[in-house]
Write an enzyme that holds these catalytic residues in place. Sequence first.
Site, PDB file in Angstrom:
ATOM      1  N   HIS A  58      54.855  30.430  32.955  1.00 18.86           N
ATOM      2  CA  HIS A  58      54.885  29.018  32.548  1.00 18.86           C
ATOM      3  C   HIS A  58      55.440  28.865  31.137  1.00 18.86           C
ATOM      4  O   HIS A  58      56.143  27.885  30.840  1.00 18.86           O
ATOM      5  CB  HIS A  58      53.484  28.427  32.671  1.00 18.86           C
ATOM      6  CG  HIS A  58      52.953  28.489  34.061  1.00 18.86           C
ATOM      7  ND1 HIS A  58      53.312  27.576  35.028  1.00 18.86           N
ATOM      8  CD2 HIS A  58      52.128  29.386  34.666  1.00 18.86           C
ATOM      9  CE1 HIS A  58      52.717  27.898  36.165  1.00 18.86           C
ATOM     10  NE2 HIS A  58      52.003  28.988  35.974  1.00 18.86           N
ATOM     11  N   GLY A  91      54.035  21.667  43.270  1.00 16.81           N
ATOM     12  CA  GLY A  91      54.055  22.883  42.451  1.00 16.81           C
ATOM     13  C   GLY A  91      53.993  22.531  40.990  1.00 16.81           C
ATOM     14  O   GLY A  91      54.878  22.865  40.218  1.00 16.81           O
ATOM     15  N   GLU A 156      59.935  21.240  40.566  1.00 17.97           N
ATOM     16  CA  GLU A 156      60.844  22.220  39.977  1.00 17.97           C
ATOM     17  C   GLU A 156      60.769  23.443  40.876  1.00 17.97           C
ATOM     18  O   GLU A 156      60.008  24.372  40.638  1.00 17.97           O
ATOM     19  CB  GLU A 156      60.415  22.527  38.536  1.00 17.97           C
ATOM     20  CG  GLU A 156      61.549  23.082  37.692  1.00 17.97           C
ATOM     21  CD  GLU A 156      61.696  24.572  37.833  1.00 17.97           C
ATOM     22  OE1 GLU A 156      62.160  25.008  38.911  1.00 17.97           O
ATOM     23  OE2 GLU A 156      61.360  25.290  36.893  1.00 17.97           O
ATOM     24  N   GLU A 165      62.746  32.885  46.302  1.00 19.65           N
ATOM     25  CA  GLU A 165      61.333  32.492  46.337  1.00 19.65           C
ATOM     26  C   GLU A 165      61.049  31.412  47.368  1.00 19.65           C
ATOM     27  O   GLU A 165      59.901  31.116  47.662  1.00 19.65           O
ATOM     28  CB  GLU A 165      60.799  32.062  44.967  1.00 19.65           C
ATOM     29  CG  GLU A 165      60.733  33.216  43.984  1.00 19.65           C
ATOM     30  CD  GLU A 165      60.040  32.844  42.691  1.00 19.65           C
ATOM     31  OE1 GLU A 165      59.690  31.657  42.515  1.00 19.65           O
ATOM     32  OE2 GLU A 165      59.848  33.737  41.859  1.00 19.65           O
TER      33      GLU A 165
END
Length: 391
Positions: A58, A91, A156, A165
């Site tokens: 993050h 998310g 995002e 992913e």
Amino acid sequence: MLPSHLNGHSPLARRCPRLSAASPPATGDSDAAAAAADAPLAEHDRIYFQSYSHIGIHEAMIKDRVRTDAYRSAIMHHQKFIEGKVVMDVGCGTGILSVFCARAGAKCVYAVEASEMATQAREIVKANNLDDKVVVVHGRVEDVEVEDKVDVIISEWMGYMLLYESMLPSVLFARDKWLKPGGLILPSHATLFMAPITNSERYEGSVDFWSDVYGINMSALVPLAKKFTSEEPSIEIIGGENVLSWPFVVKHIDCYTFKAEELKSFTTKYKVSSMMLAPIHGFGLWFEVEFNGPSNPTDKSPSDLNPLDVIRKKRRRGSEDPVVLSTAPEDEPTHWHQTILYFPDPIEVKQDQIIEGSVKVSQSEENPRFLNIQLDCTTGGQTLVKDYAMR
């Protein structure tokens, strides 16, 4: 976290979860939220979401000002569609985009996060006095059952080379289940580009280096170095000077109409010409996303446009044009960098020499978050067929 062959970046150590929304529960610990958080996960999902519980990922994303500023600008650009509306952040991670939306006037934001970072996101929302507007939902979007429809979906979801992913299917799931007709999706469109690249410095540093190490002949390691260098896609930064031709479009995605099944496997043929005399060391991939409304049926997709037109359009955007987040080599670097498919051996090309072939991208059968890439390249009478596994 899996090792990257060329720069220490783990491709898996990047992207964000899949999510869901609900009407604001009376408390953050409703039965529905608890059920979503406790829903059984496949092993690959468990590992994926666990990686997003670490603050380092993050930190890298939020410190990427190109990324974060683009999202904040897009939210303000579309404020009239957000103010007084219901938003779903798929998310949400730390909840930063949810906070941006709440500050832009959203009536309610469902911040859905499948990793344990949901706990911190809830605290961040409370610390910013937005817990009356932002509801953090801990769970996958696929596991939350709600009746509310939303006006806006923001996420995002992009991974390395856009699709690594495989988070996009979660956004499409949310779109199909909760987005109102005529609703807004941010980002709205995404395009994956590819072009042959030259990078002698990189190749010499990883392969030719072994020919003479402190006066010792270690050339026996050169074949191993070539295999190692070209085994997996490399996540690294290149510049516009490394790109040998105009880019071509590998995949264009309209988030309003795209189907998740289209991601399972697709093949794109290409034919470009080299702009200079140089060795081809491989191909580079990058992407851009656009924050806009639904496409006009008469609009051309990037695959229908001359690459020069796409670049010129980007460079002359005015304040009323859609916000674009680009990871192209000629633009400011982002934490996505570029994805490079290196050849075991370079191929020399002359100026204006044709380079053609195909690229096939498919989801791995062992883990749909992984990608398999097959590259077919022919130029100057030489042909290379190479498989890459992005794990």
